[in-house]
Design a protein around this motif. Structure first.
Motif, short mmCIF file in Angstrom:
data_model
loop_
_atom_site.label_atom_id
_atom_site.label_comp_id
_atom_site.label_asym_id
_atom_site.label_seq_id
_atom_site.Cartn_x
_atom_site.Cartn_y
_atom_site.Cartn_z
N ASP A 213 0.70 -1.14 -0.04
CA ASP A 213 0.10 -0.01 0.03
C ASP A 213 0.88 1.39 -0.12
OD1 ASP A 213 -2.67 -1.13 0.04
OD2 ASP A 213 -2.39 -1.76 2.16
N PHE A 214 2.13 1.20 0.13
CA PHE A 214 3.06 2.24 0.03
C PHE A 214 3.38 2.63 -1.51
CE2 PHE A 214 3.76 0.95 4.50
CZ PHE A 214 3.58 2.12 4.99
N LEU A 215 2.86 1.75 -2.51
CA LEU A 215 3.01 2.05 -3.71
C LEU A 215 1.81 2.55 -4.28
CD1 LEU A 215 4.66 -1.42 -4.80
CD2 LEU A 215 6.01 0.68 -4.62
N PRO A 216 1.82 3.33 -5.38
CA PRO A 216 0.43 3.59 -5.83
C PRO A 216 -0.58 2.68 -6.50
CG PRO A 216 2.26 4.41 -7.33
CD PRO A 216 2.87 3.77 -6.04
N PRO A 217 -1.87 2.84 -6.44
CA PRO A 217 -2.82 2.13 -7.21
C PRO A 217 -1.99 1.57 -8.45
CG PRO A 217 -3.89 3.88 -6.07
CD PRO A 217 -2.55 4.10 -6.14
N CYS A 218 -2.28 0.50 -8.99
CA CYS A 218 -1.75 -0.03 -10.14
C CYS A 218 -2.48 0.03 -11.33
CB CYS A 218 -1.57 -1.64 -10.02
SG CYS A 218 -0.43 -2.30 -8.80
N SER A 219 -2.02 0.39 -12.46
CA SER A 219 -2.66 0.38 -13.65
C SER A 219 -3.50 -0.98 -14.10
CB SER A 219 -1.76 0.88 -14.83
OG SER A 219 -0.92 -0.15 -15.15
N THR A 233 -5.61 -4.59 -0.60
CA THR A 233 -5.64 -5.06 0.84
C THR A 233 -7.26 -5.09 1.24
OG1 THR A 233 -3.45 -4.30 1.14
CG2 THR A 233 -4.74 -4.84 2.94
N PRO A 234 -7.62 -5.94 1.81
CA PRO A 234 -9.17 -5.80 2.15
C PRO A 234 -9.48 -4.72 3.06
CG PRO A 234 -8.50 -8.25 2.18
CD PRO A 234 -7.15 -7.44 1.95
N GLY A 235 -10.32 -3.94 2.89
CA GLY A 235 -10.99 -3.05 3.86
C GLY A 235 -10.13 -1.91 3.68
N PHE A 236 -9.00 -1.63 2.72
CA PHE A 236 -7.81 -0.53 2.90
C PHE A 236 -8.01 0.30 1.72
CE2 PHE A 236 -3.89 1.62 2.87
CZ PHE A 236 -3.80 2.08 3.88
N ASP A 237 -7.97 1.49 1.70
CA ASP A 237 -8.23 2.44 0.34
C ASP A 237 -6.73 2.97 0.09
OD1 ASP A 237 -8.63 4.39 -1.60
OD2 ASP A 237 -10.49 4.73 -0.64
N ARG A 238 -6.27 2.16 -0.78
CA ARG A 238 -4.78 2.61 -1.02
C ARG A 238 -4.69 3.87 -1.85
NH1 ARG A 238 -0.54 -1.03 -4.94
NH2 ARG A 238 -1.35 -2.79 -3.43
N ALA A 239 -5.60 4.13 -2.74
CA ALA A 239 -5.48 5.53 -3.25
C ALA A 239 -5.85 6.76 -2.35
CB ALA A 239 -6.61 5.66 -4.31
N ALA A 240 -6.74 6.71 -1.43
CA ALA A 240 -6.97 7.54 -0.37
C ALA A 240 -5.61 7.75 0.24
CB ALA A 240 -8.06 7.53 0.36
N PHE A 241 -5.17 6.35 0.88
CA PHE A 241 -3.91 6.50 1.69
C PHE A 241 -2.84 7.17 0.97
CE2 PHE A 241 0.13 4.22 2.84
CZ PHE A 241 0.50 5.05 3.84
N GLN A 242 -2.52 6.98 -0.42
CA GLN A 242 -1.48 7.51 -1.20
C GLN A 242 -1.38 8.98 -1.09
OE1 GLN A 242 1.26 6.67 -3.27
NE2 GLN A 242 0.98 4.90 -1.91
N GLN A 243 -2.70 9.76 -0.98
CA GLN A 243 -2.68 11.14 -0.83
C GLN A 243 -2.03 11.65 0.58
OE1 GLN A 243 -6.55 12.75 -1.98
NE2 GLN A 243 -6.70 11.37 -3.80
N THR A 244 -2.69 10.95 1.44
CA THR A 244 -2.34 11.40 3.10
C THR A 244 -0.88 11.11 2.91
OG1 THR A 244 -4.37 10.76 3.72
CG2 THR A 244 -2.24 10.73 5.26
N PHE A 245 -0.21 10.03 2.62
CA PHE A 245 1.34 9.67 2.57
C PHE A 245 1.95 10.53 2.01
CE2 PHE A 245 4.73 6.99 0.37
CZ PHE A 245 5.40 6.84 1.47
N ASN A 246 1.72 11.04 0.71
CA ASN A 246 2.41 12.06 -0.08
C ASN A 246 2.36 13.40 0.65
OD1 ASN A 246 3.23 10.16 -2.09
ND2 ASN A 246 1.47 10.81 -3.56
#
Length: 264
Positions: A213-219, A233-246
């Motif tokens: 999830d520390f990688l951006p969402p995949c094409s 990852t079940p129950g986790f929003d990778r795209a939303a986290f990436q915005q916070t992470f960055n």
């Protein structure tokens, strides 16, 4: 990658990818940093990328390669005058997290790998070592004192760092872990680094996050080629986290690479 607008010399952020990645692995993060006003450079590690795994466990090569990248950017790159050589940060994920900690002054004890992998043969790093061979324990580590701030996400081989081994990392550190990391699971990787650093890091433990999830969402194409890193990852929003992470990375590097007098 250079900032959208450049006036005075600008801080540089170098990026080290994880095992089997390449310079594009953190493209979204690189773009966010550049848009925030940093010069950003990411390398592909020779012998440890998606095309070539021939030196995947030769971990001492990684900080040396990062050092060579910084040398090139400051001395030979056409845009070198854009860089403030006194304000250099480094971000790394997984094996890249190990890389930036070592480049910043860390001295891992690779003799710890044997006992670790006897106890945890099913862990990803131990499987890679079983397939590619263990790194030599008597390594000479290349450090780069030009690195003034470090962000490390899910650092590989964290158990190899002791207090003595991290005593040379006096720079500010932002350290991340995913609480649902099944690749480099708790408490063997981020936690030993957190506890051994000579000054407490900015520590971020993300509920529900997996390793990738520390990688951006995949094409769609990448998801087809590399499902292991792209599966949600079940129950986790990778795209939303990436915005916070960055956003948090940008804020960290802005705080720690501030110019004299308070300028960016």
């Amino acid at each position: 990658m250079t900032p959208a607008q450049t006036a005075a010399p600008t801080p540089l952020i170098v990026i080290s990818h994880g095992n089997g990645g390449d310079f594009r692995s953190h493209e979204a993060t690189a773009r966010a940093l550049a848009q925030a006003g940093f010069v950003v450079a990411a390398l592909t590690h020779t012998g440890d990328n998606w095309r070539d795994q021939s030196r995947a466990t030769d971990v001492a090569q990684r900080p040396r390669q990062l050092h060579v990248l910084i040398d090139y950017l400051l001395t030979d790159w056409a845009g070198r005058t854009e860089i403030d050589a006194d304000r250099i940060g480094a971000f790394g994920f997984s094996a890249g997290g190990f890389t930036v900690l070592t480049a910043a002054g860390g001295e891992p004890d690779l003799g710890r790998i044997g006992d670790h992998c006897i106890a945890h043969p099913g862990f990803y790093d131990c499987g890679l070592i079983a397939a590619r061979g263990a790194p030599k324990t008597d390594q000479t580590w290349v450090h780069d004192r030009r690195i003034k701030a470090v962000a490390a996400a899910a650092p590989a081989l964290g158990f190899a760092f002791t207090r003595q081994g991290l005593s040379g990392v006096a720079q500010p550190v932002q350290l991340w872990r995913g609480e649902n990391d099944r690749v480099l699971p708790s408490p063997f990787y981020a936690e030993p680094v957190r506890d051994a650093l000579p000054r407490p890091p900015e520590y971020r433990s993300i509920p529900g996050a997996g390793h990738f999830d520390f990688l951006p969402p995949c094409s769609a194409r990448l998801a087809e080629l590399a499902p292991a890193i792209c599966a949600p990852t079940p129950g986790f929003d990778r795209a939303a986290f990436q915005q916070t992470f960055n956003r948090d990375l940008i804020a960290f590097f802005r705080r720690t690479l501030t110019a004299p007098g308070g300028g960016r």
